[in-house]
Scaffold this motif. Structure first.
Motif, PDB file in Angstrom:
ATOM      1  N   UNK A 164       0.738  -1.212  -0.144  1.00 26.31           N
ATOM      2  CA  UNK A 164      -0.145  -0.256   0.387  1.00 26.31           C
ATOM      3  C   UNK A 164       0.963   1.288   0.058  1.00 26.31           C
ATOM      4  N   UNK A 165       2.039   1.328   0.359  1.00 28.00           N
ATOM      5  CA  UNK A 165       2.660   2.429   0.331  1.00 28.00           C
ATOM      6  C   UNK A 165       3.341   2.445  -0.963  1.00 28.00           C
ATOM      7  N   UNK A 166       3.869   1.295  -1.451  1.00 26.78           N
ATOM      8  CA  UNK A 166       4.575   1.684  -2.440  1.00 26.78           C
ATOM      9  C   UNK A 166       3.624   2.991  -4.067  1.00 26.78           C
ATOM     10  N   UNK A 167       4.307   3.471  -4.774  1.00 22.76           N
ATOM     11  CA  UNK A 167       4.008   4.412  -5.643  1.00 22.76           C
ATOM     12  C   UNK A 167       3.177   3.304  -6.528  1.00 22.76           C
ATOM     13  N   UNK A 168       2.478   3.856  -7.375  1.00 19.73           N
ATOM     14  CA  UNK A 168       1.503   3.220  -8.128  1.00 19.73           C
ATOM     15  C   UNK A 168       2.047   1.890  -9.509  1.00 19.73           C
ATOM     16  N   UNK A 169       2.945   2.043  -9.623  1.00 24.72           N
ATOM     17  CA  UNK A 169       3.691   1.650 -11.123  1.00 24.72           C
ATOM     18  C   UNK A 169       3.867   0.375 -10.009  1.00 24.72           C
ATOM     19  N   UNK A 170       4.879   1.129  -9.770  1.00 26.80           N
ATOM     20  CA  UNK A 170       5.364   0.251  -8.464  1.00 26.80           C
ATOM     21  C   UNK A 170       4.690  -1.128  -8.148  1.00 26.80           C
ATOM     22  N   UNK A 171       3.327  -0.826  -7.549  1.00 26.59           N
ATOM     23  CA  UNK A 171       2.285  -1.461  -6.872  1.00 26.59           C
ATOM     24  C   UNK A 171       2.166  -1.983  -7.947  1.00 26.59           C
ATOM     25  N   UNK A 172       1.890  -1.547  -9.028  1.00 26.54           N
ATOM     26  CA  UNK A 172       0.762  -2.148 -10.433  1.00 26.54           C
ATOM     27  C   UNK A 172       1.931  -3.703 -10.582  1.00 26.54           C
ATOM     28  N   UNK A 173       3.092  -3.191 -10.731  1.00 25.68           N
ATOM     29  CA  UNK A 173       3.805  -4.696 -11.289  1.00 25.68           C
ATOM     30  C   UNK A 173       4.142  -4.756 -10.466  1.00 25.68           C
ATOM     31  N   UNK A 174       4.182  -5.232  -9.035  1.00 27.32           N
ATOM     32  CA  UNK A 174       4.877  -6.456  -7.959  1.00 27.32           C
ATOM     33  C   UNK A 174       3.547  -7.040  -8.356  1.00 27.32           C
ATOM     34  N   UNK A 175       1.860  -6.496  -8.309  1.00 28.96           N
ATOM     35  CA  UNK A 175       0.814  -7.706  -7.970  1.00 28.96           C
ATOM     36  C   UNK A 175       0.621  -8.418  -9.182  1.00 28.96           C
ATOM     37  N   UNK A 176       1.287  -7.721 -10.080  1.00 27.00           N
ATOM     38  CA  UNK A 176       1.268  -8.629 -12.020  1.00 27.00           C
ATOM     39  C   UNK A 176       2.297  -9.500 -11.544  1.00 27.00           C
ATOM     40  N   UNK A 177       3.285  -9.177 -11.397  1.00 25.44           N
ATOM     41  CA  UNK A 177       4.676 -10.191 -11.581  1.00 25.44           C
ATOM     42  C   UNK A 177       4.392 -11.047 -10.761  1.00 25.44           C
ATOM     43  N   UNK A 178       3.996 -11.094  -9.585  1.00 27.17           N
ATOM     44  CA  UNK A 178       4.334 -11.821  -8.135  1.00 27.17           C
ATOM     45  C   UNK A 178       3.224 -12.628  -7.475  1.00 27.17           C
ATOM     46  N   UNK A 179       1.498 -11.165  -7.660  1.00 28.48           N
ATOM     47  CA  UNK A 179       0.647 -12.880  -7.357  1.00 28.48           C
ATOM     48  C   UNK A 179       0.118 -12.791  -8.679  1.00 28.48           C
ATOM     49  N   UNK A 180      -0.054 -12.687  -9.654  1.00 26.97           N
ATOM     50  CA  UNK A 180      -0.610 -12.993 -10.900  1.00 26.97           C
ATOM     51  C   UNK A 180       0.465 -13.530 -11.756  1.00 26.97           C
ATOM     52  N   UNK A 181       1.306 -13.395 -11.503  1.00 30.06           N
ATOM     53  CA  UNK A 181       2.579 -14.903 -12.420  1.00 30.06           C
ATOM     54  C   UNK A 181       2.243 -14.477 -13.944  1.00 30.06           C
ATOM     55  N   UNK A 182       2.443 -13.059 -14.132  1.00 24.25           N
ATOM     56  CA  UNK A 182       2.755 -12.451 -15.357  1.00 24.25           C
ATOM     57  C   UNK A 182       4.601 -12.053 -15.687  1.00 24.25           C
ATOM     58  N   UNK A 183       4.599 -12.516 -16.998  1.00 24.06           N
ATOM     59  CA  UNK A 183       5.473 -12.146 -17.277  1.00 24.06           C
ATOM     60  C   UNK A 183       6.129 -10.483 -17.214  1.00 24.06           C
ATOM     61  N   UNK A 184       7.572 -10.104 -17.607  1.00 28.82           N
ATOM     62  CA  UNK A 184       7.952  -8.941 -17.986  1.00 28.82           C
ATOM     63  C   UNK A 184       7.292  -8.275 -18.771  1.00 28.82           C
TER      64      UNK A 184
END
Length: 169
Positions: A113-133
């Motif tokens: 929740x403390x991350x800037x929006x784009x960092x939060x987006x890429x983290x969630x997409x990469x680590x929680x949704x297992x999306x590629x770069x």
């Protein structure tokens, strides 16, 4: 805005908070049927009043804030309703969405929740949704290098935030 106008706004607001705030929060809760959202909406209305004062003179600040806050709560309720309908359309319940978040470590959720929006987006997409770069880059309309940079910055910040959180308790 002149110094006189700023002072008048502050005096009006100070008087409102001292005399009317609890009644307005209760009124917004009763009007909208959502007492839990009422206080946030009233506070948002106050911030809006200060940040962008109305052009016309407000004769009754409590009434004005009540209307603005009630509209804000109804907007939130409509948004939640649309979100629930969209999830139901694709066969996902609110409970299953909540269970995913509940499955995460509390410190991780707070740190995200403390991350800037784009960092939060890429983290969630990469680590929680297992999306590629590559997939993330295409979805966000940025380069793969940007995604990698944001992931690196997010990991660094998350590690610091989680480490700091573990030393508190």
């Amino acid at each position: 805005m002149s110094a006189t106008e700023t002072t008048r706004l502050q005096v009006d607001l100070d008087e409102f908070v001292a005399r009317e705030y609890p009644k307005v929060v209760a009124a917004v809760g009763m009007i909208t049927g959502s007492p839990r959202d009422a206080e946030d909406a009233v506070q948002d209305a106050i911030v809006g009043y200060l940040a962008n004062p109305p052009q016309r003179e407000i004769r009754n600040l409590a009434a004005w804030i009540t209307v603005v806050a009630s509209n804000r709560v109804r907007d939130v309720q409509r948004s939640r309703g649309a979100e629930s309908r969209a999830l139901a359309t694709v066969g996902v319940s609110d409970e299953s969405v909540d269970s995913v978040v509940e499955g995460l470590d509390v410190d991780v959720v707070k740190a995200l929740d403390q991350l800037p929006l784009q960092q939060r987006q890429v983290c969630v997409l990469h680590y929680l949704l297992d999306q590629s770069v590559q997939t993330i880059a295409e979805g966000l309309g940025v380069s793969e290098g940007t995604v990698k940079t944001q992931l690196h910055r997010a990991r660094t910040t998350l590690a610091r935030l989680i480490e700091r959180g573990n030393h508190r308790g």
